[in-house]
Design an enzyme around this catalytic site. Structure first.
Site, PDB file in Angstrom:
ATOM      1  N   HIS A   1       0.571  -1.323  -0.144  1.00 44.45           N
ATOM      2  CA  HIS A   1      -0.219   0.235   0.324  1.00 44.45           C
ATOM      3  C   HIS A   1       1.181   1.043  -0.024  1.00 44.45           C
ATOM      4  CE1 HIS A   1      -4.568   1.534   0.537  1.00 44.45           C
ATOM      5  NE2 HIS A   1      -3.666   2.426   0.920  1.00 44.45           N
TER       6      HIS A   1
ATOM      7  N   ASP B   1     -13.761   3.759   7.478  1.00 39.06           N
ATOM      8  CA  ASP B   1     -12.725   4.623   6.708  1.00 39.06           C
ATOM      9  C   ASP B   1     -13.811   4.826   4.906  1.00 39.06           C
ATOM     10  OD1 ASP B   1     -10.379   5.071   5.850  1.00 39.06           O
ATOM     11  OD2 ASP B   1     -10.518   4.004   3.986  1.00 39.06           O
TER      12      ASP B   1
ATOM     13  N   ARG C   1     -12.348  13.687   4.089  1.00 33.20           N
ATOM     14  CA  ARG C   1     -10.692  14.232   4.457  1.00 33.20           C
ATOM     15  C   ARG C   1     -10.822  14.531   2.882  1.00 33.20           C
ATOM     16  NH1 ARG C   1      -7.214   9.005   5.974  1.00 33.20           N
ATOM     17  NH2 ARG C   1      -5.701  11.087   5.409  1.00 33.20           N
TER      18      ARG C   1
ATOM     19  N   SER D   1      -6.045   4.774   9.060  1.00 30.82           N
ATOM     20  CA  SER D   1      -7.192   4.744   7.563  1.00 30.82           C
ATOM     21  C   SER D   1      -6.801   3.787   6.359  1.00 30.82           C
ATOM     22  CB  SER D   1      -7.293   5.969   6.399  1.00 30.82           C
ATOM     23  OG  SER D   1      -7.321   5.484   4.922  1.00 30.82           O
TER      24      SER D   1
ATOM     25  N   LYS E   1      -7.986  -1.216   6.380  1.00 32.14           N
ATOM     26  CA  LYS E   1      -8.321  -1.936   5.377  1.00 32.14           C
ATOM     27  C   LYS E   1      -7.310  -2.844   5.400  1.00 32.14           C
ATOM     28  CE  LYS E   1      -7.786   1.936   2.859  1.00 32.14           C
ATOM     29  NZ  LYS E   1      -8.083   3.289   2.421  1.00 32.14           N
TER      30      LYS E   1
HETATM   31  N1  URA Z   1      -4.212   5.927   1.590  1.00 28.48           N
HETATM   32  C1  URA Z   1      -5.271   5.377   2.121  1.00 28.48           C
HETATM   33  O1  URA Z   1      -5.720   4.447   2.528  1.00 28.48           O
HETATM   34  N2  URA Z   1      -5.666   6.399   3.091  1.00 28.48           N
HETATM   35  C2  URA Z   1      -4.783   7.911   3.077  1.00 28.48           C
HETATM   36  O2  URA Z   1      -5.723   8.010   4.075  1.00 28.48           O
HETATM   37  C3  URA Z   1      -3.814   7.634   2.438  1.00 28.48           C
HETATM   38  C4  URA Z   1      -3.441   6.694   1.417  1.00 28.48           C
END
Ligand code: URA
Length: 432
Positions: free
Chosen positions: A82, A161, A168, A183, A187
């Site tokens: 990620h 989220d 956001r 966040s 996930k």
């Molecule tokens: N990626 C995400 O899933 N969340 C964030 O806040 C920033 C990048």
């Protein structure tokens, strides 16, 4: 417990209890807390940060707001990656097929564009037919059968989220360590992956502008992951200038395909191979990074990664002929070159402003419900360190409107040509 009291406590710098955080997350998901109170809470958190305990509680409450995927029926160590978000950062798109081509399952749950940064899901939707929303059962089946899937947080993965992320984006509360960490990790924990490589971006185009802040974010992310027993590490990579040459949804898919054909710019290729090497080592398929990198390179040379990409597109309802015919994706009406106004060396290409330019052309959202124009964006022709002569094309603007004078002005203000340039370091650090 009243939401206004929770906002008040955070606004005044207090440390929230587990129950208060739970009340906030429950209320967001049930819809009992209106968007204006959620937004106020996000802004209070933005200014007053959270302690380690609050960050973990927020992550776990968001994670538990939905389902927890059980991927144990898929054999092998599942590895995901990620990114904290950047400009031109299409890394996930070629990376997942490279790693999956080595027999390593990649269950990748990605996000949409946020602020000035692009999102993997938005990019993939530039491919005709590609579905990013599939059911959990379909997701599991695809990872089992094809070895990979890149999807949105399916149905009920961290629904808190989804709501918070969208707010956001439009309340300027993205670049906050507790909000980014919760966040991403809510996930990732819910997605059931065994191992995770996090690409924490640093610099002008990243949410964290300094190496110190990026390091703090990397440590927060890795700490939360390890706290729940996930094999987790981060690299900190540079985001002062856009990654690769393409910015914009269809343009970035084309560059991802080029990468899988061994024809992409050096920086994006190097980053993908670096992340891939870490994923391969974490999967146990190689003992060291050098061997792992050679394995990743081989998947590009022998075409197996490109085939995997096609298999994934097809499995998710997309048209795999995009690999040979990228022109089936939406195409911009106008291609307008931006000529250099002086001789010299490119010394600055402000990545965040390039991202905003792409967004203003229609490639990103200014409001949560904006529809995207997949065709538009920028193709960089010169990057930091490149010599230029007056009149050389610095970049090409892909647009569906003819008049782009506003975009040209902003681009000229954010690309500097000087006598010399500081060299760019692509990978700054590793955090374990
Ligand atoms: N990626 C995400 O899933 N969340 C964030 O806040 C920033 C990048």
């Amino acid at each position: 417990m009243r939401m206004v009291d929770i906002i008040d406590k955070k606004r005044n710098g207090g440390e929230l209890t587990k129950e208060e955080i739970q009340t906030f997350v429950d209320g967001v998901v049930s819809g009992e807390i209106p968007d204006y109170q959620t937004s106020a809470f996000l802004m209070a958190t933005y200014f007053n940060d959270m302690t380690d305990a609050e960050r973990s509680e927020l992550t776990m409450a968001m994670m538990k707001s939905g389902d927890h995927l059980d991927l144990s029926s898929i054999p092998g160590i599942k590895v995901d990656k990620h990114s904290t978000g950047g400009v031109g950062d299409k890394t996930s798109i070629p990376l997942a097929p490279i790693v999956a081509a080595l027999g390593i399952p990649v269950p990748m749950i990605s996000g949409r564009g946020l602020g000035h940064t692009g999102g993997t899901l938005d990019k993939l939707e530039a491919i005709p037919g590609y579905k990013v929303e599939i059911s959990e059962d379909e997701f599991k089946k695809q990872v089992k059968d094809q070895g990979l899937a890149i999807v949105g947080a399916t149905g009920n993965i961290a629904p808190a989220d989804k709501k918070i992320y969208a707010l956001r984006d439009v309340t300027d509360t993205v670049d906050s360590i507790p909000l980014i960490a919760s966040s991403i990790m809510s996930k990732k924990i819910a997605s059931g992956t065994d191992a995770l490589v996090i690409d924490v971006k640093t610099g002008a185009g990243a949410f964290m502008k300094t190496l110190d802040d990026s390091r703090e974010l990397a440590k927060a992310l890795v700490g939360i992951g390890k706290g729940v027993g996930m094999n987790c590490m981060a690299i900190i990579s540079d985001m002062n200038q856009p990654l690769g040459n393409a910015i914009g949804n269809a343009l970035e898919i084309k560059e991802s395909i080029d990468l899988l054909k061994g024809q992409a710019p050096a920086d994006i290729t190097d980053l993908v191979l670096t992340l891939g090497s870490h994923m391969v080592v974490m999967s146990g398929k190689a003992d060291d990074l050098k061997t792992a990198r050679a394995m990743c390179e081989k998947t590009i040379e022998d075409g197996s990664a490109l085939k995997k990409f096609g298999d994934m597109i097809e499995a998710q309802g997309g048209d795999r002929s995009v690999i040979e015919h990228p022109e089936i994706m939406p195409q911009a009406k106008y291609k307008i070159d931006l000529p250099a106004k002086s001789d010299g060396v490119v010394s600055k290409v402000e990545a965040d402003e390039m991202g905003i330019a792409g967004m203003l052309l229609g490639g990103g959202r200014q409001k949560a419900d904006d529809k995207l124009d997949y065709a538009v964006g920028l193709m960089m022709n010169k990057k930091i360190g490149d010599a230029v002569k007056t009149g050389d094309t610095l970049l090409t603007i892909y647009s569906n409107r003819e008049d782009v004078d506003d975009i040209k002005d902003m681009l000229y203000k954010n690309i500097e040509i000087s006598d010399s340039a500081e060299p760019i370091t692509l990978i700054h650090e590793t955090v374990r």
